[in-house]
Design an enzyme around this catalytic site. Structure first.
Site, mmCIF file in Angstrom:
data_model
loop_
_atom_site.group_PDB
_atom_site.id
_atom_site.type_symbol
_atom_site.label_atom_id
_atom_site.label_comp_id
_atom_site.label_asym_id
_atom_site.label_seq_id
_atom_site.Cartn_x
_atom_site.Cartn_y
_atom_site.Cartn_z
ATOM 1 N N CYS A 353 47.864 5.922 59.762
ATOM 2 C CA CYS A 353 46.465 6.083 59.351
ATOM 3 C C CYS A 353 45.643 4.796 59.400
ATOM 4 O O CYS A 353 44.465 4.857 59.783
ATOM 5 C CB CYS A 353 46.383 6.741 57.978
ATOM 6 N N ARG A 382 60.479 3.297 58.046
ATOM 7 C CA ARG A 382 60.536 3.292 56.589
ATOM 8 C C ARG A 382 61.836 2.605 56.154
ATOM 9 O O ARG A 382 62.911 2.924 56.665
ATOM 10 C CB ARG A 382 60.505 4.723 56.031
ATOM 11 N N GLN A 400 56.090 10.740 64.084
ATOM 12 C CA GLN A 400 55.265 11.730 63.400
ATOM 13 C C GLN A 400 54.271 12.334 64.383
ATOM 14 O O GLN A 400 53.679 11.618 65.188
ATOM 15 C CB GLN A 400 54.478 11.092 62.260
ATOM 16 N N ASP A 402 51.281 12.923 64.009
ATOM 17 C CA ASP A 402 50.362 12.526 62.948
ATOM 18 C C ASP A 402 48.909 12.740 63.367
ATOM 19 O O ASP A 402 48.513 12.355 64.469
ATOM 20 C CB ASP A 402 50.595 11.048 62.628
ATOM 21 N N HIS A 404 44.628 12.805 61.909
ATOM 22 C CA HIS A 404 43.654 12.494 60.868
ATOM 23 C C HIS A 404 42.313 13.101 61.260
ATOM 24 O O HIS A 404 41.822 12.876 62.364
ATOM 25 C CB HIS A 404 43.543 10.984 60.672
ATOM 26 N N LYS A 487 47.874 16.202 47.766
ATOM 27 C CA LYS A 487 48.338 16.784 49.022
ATOM 28 C C LYS A 487 48.910 18.167 48.773
ATOM 29 O O LYS A 487 49.333 18.504 47.658
ATOM 30 C CB LYS A 487 49.397 15.908 49.682
ATOM 31 N N HIS A 535 44.679 13.732 56.146
ATOM 32 C CA HIS A 535 45.926 13.456 56.862
ATOM 33 C C HIS A 535 46.677 14.772 57.063
ATOM 34 O O HIS A 535 46.714 15.619 56.170
ATOM 35 C CB HIS A 535 46.839 12.532 56.046
#
Length: 662
Positions: A353, A382, A400, A402, A404, A487, A535
């Site tokens: 992000c 991570r 991911q 991912d 946004h 979330k 997200h």
């Protein structure tokens, strides 16, 4: 005695006002209900020995309810710890909380436990259960607790931490927390003390109320989960409300072991975890690469269809970027240490992000561009502790899918609705169709969350409204939000009923703020406004999603995902060319096909294909060639003979295109 008024409540039958004598205990309300093992009074769990007071609202807690099972399992953990100390007097006590489907207790012992020890402990536990020892609660001062538990160094440490212990040690909340301390005595029928433990409770009335249990295994575990601390011995067990429920659980465990994605990954040659690369860093072999590519192609196409634009960002960035985003202050322990590059500190990214925010901020934005949807396969890292790394489902490096979405506040509900529908359709396409939603909110008492109360309330309400509108079951998760906003996560149940957290949708009003990235768009009236950032990760991570799919399908993927979709098996060597011609036609249709022309006997070739869980086997002999046909054999062992080539090709292509399971 004078009467007092209570309100007896039940989940399904409303509430009933009752007058009872002063001094009445909770158990007296449920004397005719043997499945009730505790009470919920004013929303707080209590022992059945709790003395009712005027105005109490009381609800019975059944042993087969979630809270009831936790109480059963925690009580069984106490029995196990008592048995351990009776058999191993030198054992010092750690922590013993209930966990999903079971419990554990940590012990400091001179030698690790062996399977024979667990048999002895389980046998002693059955004796304690049969004795019907009473769980008796008493309050105690800190000083008196230190005196009584002087021989238990880990308990003394928890007393010293007290209200902060639950944050400092997993499972510590069952023993200490804010407020006073309590000890639970296990009392024999003559009232003498058999054993005791620091505990907040509640517990079953007696050990005899433990219907069915089993010790599962022992393992090493660091005290308070910190590898700098001493390594203790942890014994895991499970307890259930009936023997039938225990047997069903043990069967699920056997089935889970059969489906273990780590074992199947090796058997099917999908992926591996080389020590030379490092823990939690998987590599995908060609067959696993096929599944990974199919997943990537699918989700890339779907994102484009849903209005997302594909972007790309690097794996590392200057450390200051993650200070701006808030990740280092609030998520720093989950990131790898800094890298020194030309005298500046860089970090492997744990999230995509911050970089997407820089793309949004790279030029002026108008309200006409919103929603602006950015998507990438972002590889993130991570710093997971070694003890939690687990195959593909808990890794240190992963991709991911991912995305946004940058929207006006007014657009946020529609965008969340759009994302939720996208997520659910994706899960259904991959064969997961049993799910519920979990809404993670902040805990106002914790300082790990940023933003105003008003912002959190608005964001939470938007997510909650969309979730309720979906008609799916909604489960609260207090305190489980990300530091920057609430979330919703989709929790999917697999083929054997286990729940996996899959996709997430998060409402973020913090990162776009002036204190963070200062994101702006020009509104219709010419003013500069702050967008809302949403997200969303549909797979969550490709690696974890694949691990879940391997276990969901037990490696028998539907044809569209199968690494090899068709194997041609000639009855004899002279039939191979016929199958190669068929394979060429299938490859022209995009089908992944192989012909097994090895020297193995036909039956061995069939067994090999079934072991590799290939969806379709096409077998050809003299009669098939003469008829322009093949025999169709499935993974189940079923077989159809005399299928014309055109029909066989059409069946295979249709199965792949429609994503059906065979």
């Amino acid at each position: 005695m004078s009467d007092i008024q209570i309100v007896l409540t039940a989940p399904d039958s409303g509430a009933e006002a009752r007058a009872v004598e002063k001094g009445t205990k909770a158990w007296q309300l449920f004397a005719e209900s043997p499945d009730i093992i505790a009470a919920r009074v004013g929303g707080e769990l209590k022992d059945l020995a709790y003395e009712l007071t005027d105005g109490d609202q009381v609800e019975g807690v059944a042993i087969d309810s979630p809270d009831g099972r936790d109480i059963l399992r925690h009580s069984t953990a106490h029995v196990m710890a008592q048995a351990v100390q009776e058999l191993f007097p030198e054992a010092r006590l750690g922590i013993g909380p209930p966990i999903t489907d079971g419990f554990y207790y940590d012990f400091d012992v001179p030698e690790p436990f062996v399977p024979e020890d667990l048999d002895k402990i389980e046998s002693r536990m059955r004796k304690i259960v049969k004795e019907g020892q009473k769980f008796d609660r008493r309050e105690i001062s800190d000083d008196d607790a230190r005196s009584e538990l002087a021989d238990e160094p880990y308990k003394l440490e928890l007393i010293g931490l007290k209200s902060s212990a639950s944050d400092a040690a997993e499972g510590a909340s069952v023993e200490v927390g804010a407020g006073g301390l309590t000890i639970y005595d296990n009392l024999k029928r003559d009232g003498s003390l058999a054993w005791k433990d620091l505990c907040r409770g509640p517990h079953l009335p007696t050990t005899k109320r433990i219907p069915a249990f089993k010790l599962m295994r022992s393992a090493a575990a660091y005290w308070r989960g910190d590898e700098k601390n001493k390594q203790l011995q942890r014994i895991y067990g499970t307890a259930w409300e009936t023997k039938e429920a225990l047997d069903a659980h043990l069967h699920r465990i056997e089935e889970a072991q059969r489906r273990d994605h780590r074992r199947l990954g090796t058997e099917l040659d999908l992926y591996s975890f080389p020590d030379e690369i490092g823990s939690g860093l998987p590599v995908f072999h060609p067959r696993g690469g096929v599944i990974k590519r199919e997943m990537e192609d699918y989700v890339r196409r779907r994102h484009i269809e849903e209005g997302f634009e594909y972007v790309g960002t690097p794996h590392i960035a200057k450390e200051a970027l993650f200070h701006t985003s808030g990740h280092l202050p609030y998520y720093g322990e989950g990131m790898f240490p800094a890298l020194d590059v030309d005298g500046s500190d860089y970090r492997l990214k744990a999230m995509n992000c911050p970089m997407h925010n820089l793309i949004f901020r790279s030029r002026g934005r108008s309200y006409r561009e919103l929603p602006l949807r950015l998507f990438e396969f972002g590889h993130v890292y991570r710093h997971e502790k070694s003890g939690v790394v687990h195959g593909l489902t808990r890794v240190r490096g992963f991709a991911q899918d991912d995305s946004h979405s940058y929207v006006t506040p007014e657009q946020a509900p529609d965008e969340i609705r759009h994302l939720l529908n996208f997520v659910l359709s994706l899960l259904r396409d991959f064969g997961l169709d049993d799910f519920y939603l979990e809404l993670s909110t902040r805990d106002a008492s914790k300082d790990k969350f940023i933003g105003s109360d008003e912002d959190w309330a608005v964001a939470t309400k938007v997510l909650e409204d969309v979730c309720v509108e979906s008609g799916l079951e909604l489960v609260p998760d207090p305190g489980g939000a990300a530091y920057y906003g609430p979330k919703v996560s989709v929790q999917a149940r697999d083929a054997i009923g286990r729940t996996w957290q899959m996709s997430t949708i998060q409402y973020d009003f913090n990162q776009p703020s002036p204190e963070r990235f200062n994101l702006e768009y020009v509104a219709a009236d010419g003013s500069r406004q702050q967008p809302v950032m949403i997200h969303s990760a549909k797979f969550g991570s490709i690696e974890r999603f694949m691990g879940v799919l391997v276990e969901h399908y037990a490696g028998a993927f539907p044809p569209w995902l199968a690494p090899v979709q068709v194997v041609g098996i000639p009855v004899a060597e002279r039939h191979a060319d016929y199958l190669y011609e068929l394979a060429a036609r299938l490859k022209a249709k995009g089908i992944r096909v192989e012909v097994d022309d090895s020297d193995e006997r036909m039956q061995k070739k069939i067994r090999n294909a079934q072991t590799q869980k290939v969806p379709f086997m096409v077998i050809a002999g003299d009669n098939d060639i003469e008829a322009g046909a093949v025999s169709f054999r499935y993974r189940s062992g079923e077989q159809e003979n005399g299928i014309a080539l055109d029909d066989a090709i059409a069946r295979i292509v249709e199965a792949v295109e429609t994503r059906v399971q065979v």
